[in-house]
Design an enzyme around this catalytic site. Structure first.
Site, short mmCIF file in Angstrom:
data_model
loop_
_atom_site.label_atom_id
_atom_site.label_comp_id
_atom_site.label_asym_id
_atom_site.label_seq_id
_atom_site.Cartn_x
_atom_site.Cartn_y
_atom_site.Cartn_z
CG ASP A 255 4.25 -9.13 -4.94
OD1 ASP A 255 4.27 -8.16 -4.15
OD2 ASP A 255 5.28 -9.68 -5.35
CG HIS B 136 11.05 -11.94 -0.77
ND1 HIS B 136 10.44 -11.00 -1.58
CD2 HIS B 136 12.24 -12.21 -1.34
CE1 HIS B 136 11.23 -10.73 -2.61
NE2 HIS B 136 12.34 -11.45 -2.48
CG LEU C 16 -2.09 -1.03 1.14
CD1 LEU C 16 -2.95 -0.97 2.41
CD2 LEU C 16 -2.97 -0.85 -0.09
NE ARG C 17 4.87 0.48 -3.68
CZ ARG C 17 5.61 -0.61 -3.73
NH1 ARG C 17 6.17 -1.12 -2.64
NH2 ARG C 17 5.82 -1.21 -4.89
O1 DOR Z 1 8.49 -6.99 -7.70
C1 DOR Z 1 8.40 -6.79 -6.50
N1 DOR Z 1 8.01 -5.61 -6.01
N2 DOR Z 1 8.72 -7.79 -5.66
C2 DOR Z 1 8.81 -7.60 -4.33
O2 DOR Z 1 9.11 -8.53 -3.63
C3 DOR Z 1 8.56 -6.26 -3.75
C4 DOR Z 1 7.72 -5.44 -4.63
C5 DOR Z 1 7.70 -3.97 -4.28
O3 DOR Z 1 7.61 -3.64 -3.10
O4 DOR Z 1 7.74 -3.14 -5.20
#
Ligand code: DOR
Length: 424
Positions: free
Chosen positions: A305, A179, A63-64
């Site tokens: 993801d 992960h 969600l950043r």
């Molecule tokens: O492609 C990805 N983006 N893999 C991840 O494990 C993290 C994610 C991200 O946070 O952008």
């Protein structure tokens, strides 16, 4: 407030249900399932020709917020989730700052309380700063509302640290999500090692790296007896290790994402940064193995993801572009495509998108049993639509499926008896 969902095809794997029924929602809970239920005093939604399912749950979302709000916020990400048919999301801790302290967990939950369209379940870090060295305070994080622990975005590099985490997590009944990546093999890699790395002339990320990491987690689950959930499985080798572990009765569960069962490494040809993701899109053989694993129960969950990035991180040279792609608004039709292609049943699709993530995270939902929260998704499986940047609710537009014609979309998303999203 009463809502009567009239005459839909109710699919609820938690009760073994696939039947045309009415569903009455009352005071935020599922009240009654039956035929010819009285409409009196209720808002009626005609569900004929539609699917009525337990609210979809995405257990792997970025969600950043806090820290990278230009990519996504709790408000925009959960709006995208609701539009995609999800009533709940679990958010990964690789924010800025990372969710490695109770204060951050509480901040996310307070923000979600005010602004989120869906339920939000924070996943906290396994190690401080996701550095793989010192464990976080599991008890405090759980008390603050974390439902699981992961360093997602990065592996926990040392087996001994992961072992300690698993032993410690057992006391707090917190699921650990891995992960699974062997950094010494993936470092500097851009795409799948093989056809893609050779074609694009870039360093590859070998499937064996994922397999090594998954095997380590399986061995640690064996050593500690603590459940481990493997995130974003992308390889045939990984699937085979998980299948064998499950046969032996080890406490291992796993997820994959729609991009791994829909696309192959060929999507990166032409240096398409929207197809740059970690783990990378793999070979056709890997994709076939993932499909088989979804069907035979080796994989338990479809999670997106969802990794939103802005043009700043994506509209640049491939080698500089960030890893990740969005998925909340396309996961449901891509899963329904597997149903129409005969790979999995509709029943299994809902199990993968709702029942199983609820079980693994030990959160409410994933069921339409009377007395449970009225989290419901109403789906028009035939609805045709085209993925465009303009229509996506996520701030991130980094979807490799732009321009694709999809079949199937949520028409009502209901959380706690309230309609949080509807269309047409
Ligand atoms: O492609 C990805 N983006 N893999 C991840 O494990 C993290 C994610 C991200 O946070 O952008």
């Amino acid at each position: 407030m009463k809502i009567l969902l009239k005459g839909g095809r109710v699919i609820d794997p938690s009760q073994g249900l696939d039947q045309v029924l009415d569903v009455l929602l009352e005071d935020g809970q599922i009240s009654t399932l039956g035929q010819g239920l009285s409409t009196q005093g209720a808002k009626v939604i005609d569900c004929q020709g539609l699917l009525v399912t337990p609210g979809l749950i995405d257990m792997h979302v970025h969600l950043r917020e806090p820290g990278e709000e230009w990519k996504e916020t709790i408000a925009s990400g959960t709006k995208a989730a609701a539009a995609g048919g999800f009533t709940a999301v679990a958010c990964m801790p690789n924010t800025k700052p990372p969710n490695d302290e109770a204060e951050v967990t509480r901040y996310i939950l307070e923000k979600a309380q005010k602004e989120a369209a869906t339920r939000v379940y924070p996943i906290a870090c396994i190690t401080k700063g996701q550095k793989g060295e010192v464990l976080t305070e599991f008890g405090e994080l759980k008390q603050a509302g974390a439902v699981a622990l992961s360093d997602d975005g990065r592996p926990v590099p040392e087996a001994a640290v992961m072992r300690l985490a698993l032993e410690y997590a057992k006391n707090f009944d917190l699921p650990i999500i891995s992960h699974a990546e062997e950094l010494s093999l993936s470092e500097g890699g851009q795409v799948n090692e093989g056809l893609a790395s050779a074609t694009l002339g870039m360093k590859g990320i070998p499937a064996e790296g994922e397999a090594v990491a998954i095997f380590r987690e399986v061995m640690l689950a064996r050593l500690t007896g603590t459940p481990v959930h493997i995130a974003h499985v992308s390889t045939k080798l990984g699937v085979e290790i998980i299948r064998k572990a499950k046969k032996e009765g080890l406490p291992v569960t796993a997820e994959t994402a729609p991009h791994y069962f829909t696309l192959t490494e060929e999507a990166t040809f032409g240096y398409n940064t929207y197809a740059k993701v970690n783990p990378p899109l793999r070979s056709a053989e890997d994709r076939a193995a993932v499909l088989e694993a979804l069907a035979d129960g080796t994989l338990d969950v479809i999670a997106t993801d969802h990794a939103p990035h802005s043009d700043l991180e994506k509209e640049i040279e491939f080698e500089l572009a960030a890893f990740g792609l969005i998925g909340l608004e396309t996961a449901l039709p891509l899963t329904l495509k597997l149903v129409s292609e005969g790979v999995i049943s509709l029943f299994r699709a809902i199990e993968l998108l709702s029942t199983n993530p609820a079980r693994i995270l030990r959160i409410p939902g994933g069921t339409l049993k009377p007395g449970s929260p009225a989290d419901v998704t109403i789906i028009d499986p035939e609805r045709k639509w085209v993925v465009t940047k303009e229509d996506l609710h996520s701030k991130g537009k980094n979807s490799p499926f732009l321009g694709w014609e999809m079949s199937g979309q949520a028409v009502f998303t209901i959380v706690g008896g309230e309609i949080v999203f509807s269309r047409g």
